[in-house]
Design an enzyme around this catalytic site. Sequence first.
Site, PDB file in Angstrom:
ATOM      1  N   CYS A  74     -40.222  20.841  -3.664  1.00 34.12           N
ATOM      2  CA  CYS A  74     -39.245  20.509  -4.696  1.00 34.12           C
ATOM      3  C   CYS A  74     -38.031  19.895  -4.004  1.00 34.12           C
ATOM      4  O   CYS A  74     -37.434  20.528  -3.115  1.00 34.12           O
ATOM      5  CB  CYS A  74     -38.860  21.803  -5.407  1.00 34.12           C
ATOM      6  SG  CYS A  74     -37.532  21.651  -6.604  1.00 34.12           S
ATOM      7  N   CYS A 183     -38.294  13.283  -6.917  1.00 38.79           N
ATOM      8  CA  CYS A 183     -38.587  14.577  -7.552  1.00 38.79           C
ATOM      9  C   CYS A 183     -40.100  14.723  -7.546  1.00 38.79           C
ATOM     10  O   CYS A 183     -40.814  13.773  -7.902  1.00 38.79           O
ATOM     11  CB  CYS A 183     -38.050  14.568  -8.986  1.00 38.79           C
ATOM     12  SG  CYS A 183     -38.591  15.974  -9.973  1.00 38.79           S
TER      13      CYS A 183
HETATM   14  N1  DGL Z   1     -39.935  19.159  -8.736  1.00 42.11           N
HETATM   15  C1  DGL Z   1     -38.513  19.363  -8.696  1.00 42.11           C
HETATM   16  C2  DGL Z   1     -37.911  18.373  -7.695  1.00 42.11           C
HETATM   17  O1  DGL Z   1     -38.637  17.857  -6.860  1.00 42.11           O
HETATM   18  C3  DGL Z   1     -37.993  19.319 -10.080  1.00 42.11           C
HETATM   19  C4  DGL Z   1     -36.646  19.883 -10.216  1.00 42.11           C
HETATM   20  C5  DGL Z   1     -36.341  20.447 -11.548  1.00 42.11           C
HETATM   21  O2  DGL Z   1     -36.943  21.469 -11.900  1.00 42.11           O
HETATM   22  O3  DGL Z   1     -35.432  19.923 -12.203  1.00 42.11           O
HETATM   23  O4  DGL Z   1     -36.730  18.108  -7.682  1.00 42.11           O
END
Ligand code: DGL
Length: 259
Positions: A74, A183
């Site tokens: 993430c 993301c």
């Molecule tokens: N997959 C997360 C990232 O890479 C998402 C973040 C979120 O939950 O807003 O930033």
Amino acid sequence: MSNNNPIGLFDSGIGGTSIWMEIHDLLPNENTIYLADSKNAPYGQKSKEEIIQLSIKNTEYLLNKNCKIIVVACNTATTNAIKVLRANYHVPFIGIEPAIKPAAINSKKNIIGILATQGTLNSELFHQTAEKFQDTKIIEQIGHGLVSLIEKGEINSKEMNTLLHQYLEPMIDANIDYLVLGCSHYPYLIPQIKKILPKDIKIIDSGEAVARQTKSILSERNALNNGKENGNVIFYTNSNPKILNDILESKYKVIHKDF
Ligand code: DGL
């Protein structure tokens, strides 16, 4: 640390499965445990302190499962919390950061776009990276609402299409030649994004690089699993398992647990 111990991964939800897939492709005999903290998604609008606390909770869950390495799958958690995690736990951590560097180096126009969460774009770590590329104009766009729609399984919805047009058109007008997906949820939007972007704009994310880095750190520490069989794979979610099952095409074991 035993070589058979699993690789642990966590994300605010299902997005980090895009990173898990890269790792599983490169290291198919590794055992892996993936935590989808969908109950707390999205992380992107939370405060740095909240993101740190959630990252600690996920890390401790994975350490209780004897993970030999933790992949913070993430960008938001990496850019806000990995420093604290590294300072507090002895296990190696692999983080994921927006692929600004390869985009900036390869951009012919010296104009690149980045789509990421508010938490990532506001983080110190992101600014430190971006500042290294003074000759490149970086068009930043927060992907408000995208993670929530993906978590609801609405990847192809009309609302998603409207948001993507709204976020990408100014970048097209600004003449970018690279779009960085900052993301881990966003690689699931690539087919829709490709319909909007002109063909000469390249899309780049960090999944493959994270998998290579995971392999190299395990190899350095003699911690690669040398087994010949396919690794054992477990996904945990603290929300409705349907979306995770759908994204994994029901091929793997998904367990609902409150963590
Ligand atoms: N997959 C997360 C990232 O890479 C998402 C973040 C979120 O939950 O807003 O930033």
